[in-house]
Design an enzyme around this catalytic site. Structure first.
Site, PDB file in Angstrom:
ATOM      1  N   GLN A 134      -2.800  -2.169 -18.367  1.00  0.00           N
ATOM      2  CA  GLN A 134      -2.913  -3.012 -17.179  1.00  0.00           C
ATOM      3  C   GLN A 134      -1.888  -4.125 -17.190  1.00  0.00           C
ATOM      4  OE1 GLN A 134      -6.395  -5.997 -18.327  1.00  0.00           O
ATOM      5  NE2 GLN A 134      -7.071  -3.887 -18.425  1.00  0.00           N
ATOM      6  N   GLU A 161      -3.813 -14.267 -19.918  1.00  0.00           N
ATOM      7  CA  GLU A 161      -4.827 -14.053 -20.970  1.00  0.00           C
ATOM      8  C   GLU A 161      -4.214 -14.306 -22.339  1.00  0.00           C
ATOM      9  OE1 GLU A 161      -7.212 -10.230 -19.145  1.00  0.00           O
ATOM     10  OE2 GLU A 161      -5.395  -9.863 -20.280  1.00  0.00           O
ATOM     11  N   HIS A 299      -0.063  -4.266 -20.766  1.00  0.00           N
ATOM     12  CA  HIS A 299      -0.774  -4.359 -22.046  1.00  0.00           C
ATOM     13  C   HIS A 299      -2.040  -3.521 -22.042  1.00  0.00           C
ATOM     14  CE1 HIS A 299      -2.574  -7.474 -19.475  1.00  0.00           C
ATOM     15  NE2 HIS A 299      -3.700  -7.266 -20.147  1.00  0.00           N
TER      16      HIS A 299
HETATM   17 ZN   LIG Z   1      -5.601  -7.874 -19.303  1.00  0.00          ZN
END
Ligand SMILES: [Zn+2]
Length: 446
Positions: A134, A161, A299
């Site tokens: 994603q 993130e 990732h």
């Molecule tokens: Zn992610």
């Protein structure tokens, strides 16, 4: 979720006692939380899961089912997993409700910058099988996607993130250096077939020219992702068969990334994402090492336990290793096509100059910073310093009695305890464990 009994006075004079209580409650700005568990299918099972272990640590009567996945622990005020306030003397049931009542707890800068919302969601993840490949849009793209396809992109926020390994943590992150991708194009004919000769040749001849390499890489990746299903399933089956036979014959299959291929294929047979291992870096984080996933960075998490912190959003564009919606066009357009080594994907943490016990994981976004607090065995009294932001504190190891002028009463902290700390409040820890303490703290250092 169990409903907690509402606060009741034992005295006959209800109105009087309640008004005193309410006044006292205004002063309570530090309290423990019971956090939401997400039992997604990819989570580690039963007590193999760090999430489950922390849940039991924080609440000895919690029941962990042996066969159930415990994927995520959510420490925050997200509506899909708003933490419960673990003190029934407080009128609000959840952290989100409480913050709505007392937005000043966020700290004035955070409150203004993030419209009275806690800007981050803090998590623990226990990954048993791979999560989808994603990337997350930047703010601009998030707003466009949300306006066009609200069913797939539920809000208009970005979603940077950070993952910090608790155990050895494996993932895919960012595009590999070009020579590695060219090596796989040569060694893996099934992969080459999906990318096609023209795109592969363009990548080969682009070496040394960053701009052309980016363009060629985008072309190669887009060619592969746009293949018809029948074509890539046939190639994948061919590849898996070949690698399996080579492995059985005792041959080294590392030039085809054989072990990882077979592992992902066993989890997601026939999925285009299995080929992404030839484009993306395989990154292994040792405990304490981190990965920061900024906008447009492809990732996937593969295996292990980690602390995760993110901006409050659900916007994810998926590329494979999933049964969910895949938006190939958006994904191929948005990605960051900058080849770089796996080691460059490890995010540098730095010692906090103000406190030798603190390591800072401070990403280039305002939404969150994570601190690792390691109290050595020799230190018995430690103060969690105040910051101008609400924070969430998670105990990973060790025991202490926590005292704060802003707490209703002292709070016993054990492994798995989670504490909400309002802005500009400090917490004193009287450490009772022999081997010190390890905590993680999330806040927003604007
Ligand atoms: Zn992610």
């Amino acid at each position: 979720m169990k409903k907690r009994p509402r606060r009741r006075s034992l005295s006959g004079d209800v109105s009087n006692v309640q008004s005193v209580d309410v006044a006292a409650m205004e002063e309570v700005r530090v309290f423990p939380l019971t956090c939401a568990v997400q039992n997604y299918a990819w989570g580690k099972i039963g007590l193999d899961s760090e999430v489950a272990k922390l849940v039991v640590g924080g609440d000895p009567v919690a029941v962990i089912e042996r066969d159930k996945p415990y994927a995520e622990l959510w420490m925050g005020a997200h509506p899909k997993g708003d933490a419960q306030i673990k003190d029934n003397r407080i009128a609000q049931t959840t952290l989100g409700q409480w913050i709505t009542h007392y937005p000043a707890c966020l700290g004035s800068k955070v409150k203004d910058a993030f419209q009275g919302q806690l800007p981050f969601l803090f998590k623990v993840l226990s990954v048993n099988t791979a999560l989808s490949i994603q990337a997350h849009p930047n703010k601009e793209l998030a707003a466009t996607l949300h306006a066009q396809f609200p069913e797939h992109y539920p809000d208009n926020n970005h979603k940077p993130e950070m993952a910090i390994a608790l155990t050895r943590f494996q993932g895919l992150c960012g595009f590999r250096p070009v020579d590695e991708i060219l090596g796989f194009l040569q060694a893996v004919p099934e992969f080459h077939a999906l990318v096609g000769r023209d795109a592969a040749e363009e990548l080969r001849s682009s070496v040394g020219d960053e701009v052309r390499t980016g363009r060629a890489l985008k072309k190669c990746f887009t060619k592969m992702m746009s293949c018809e299903k029948k074509v890539f399933v046939d190639e994948l089956n061919e590849l898996v068969k070949r690698v399996t036979q080579e492995g059985a014959a005792g041959k080294d299959t590392s030039s085809s990334n054989g072990d990882l291929l077979l592992r992902l294929h066993s989890q997601y047979p026939g999925d285009i994402g299995c080929f992404s291992i030839y484009f993306l870096n395989y990154v292994v984080l040792e405990p304490g090492q981190a990965m920061f996933l900024g906008a447009n960075e492809p990732h996937a998490y593969i295996y292990g336990d980690c602390i995760e912190c993110m901006a409050c959003s659900d916007n994810t564009v998926r590329a494979g290793l999933t049964r969910k919606y895949i938006d190939v066009n958006t994904l191929c357009e948005m990605l960051n096509y900058k080849p770089a080594s796996a080691s460059s994907k490890i995010f540098p943490c730095v010692p906090d100059p103000a406190d030798p016990c603190v390591t800072l994981y401070d990403p280039p976004v305002p939404d969150f910073t994570v601190m690792k607090i390691q109290v050595p065995a020799s230190v018995k009294d430690y103060t969690v310093a105040s910051v101008d932001s609400a924070s969430i504190l998670l105990v990973i190891e060790g025991d202490a009695m926590a005292t704060s002028a802003a707490a209703f009463s002292d709070v016993t902290l054990t492994r798995g305890s989670v504490l909400f700390v309002s802005a500009n409040e400090s917490v004193s820890l009287q450490v009772t464990s022999q081997s010190g303490m390890t905590l993680f703290r999330a806040c927003s250092l604007l």
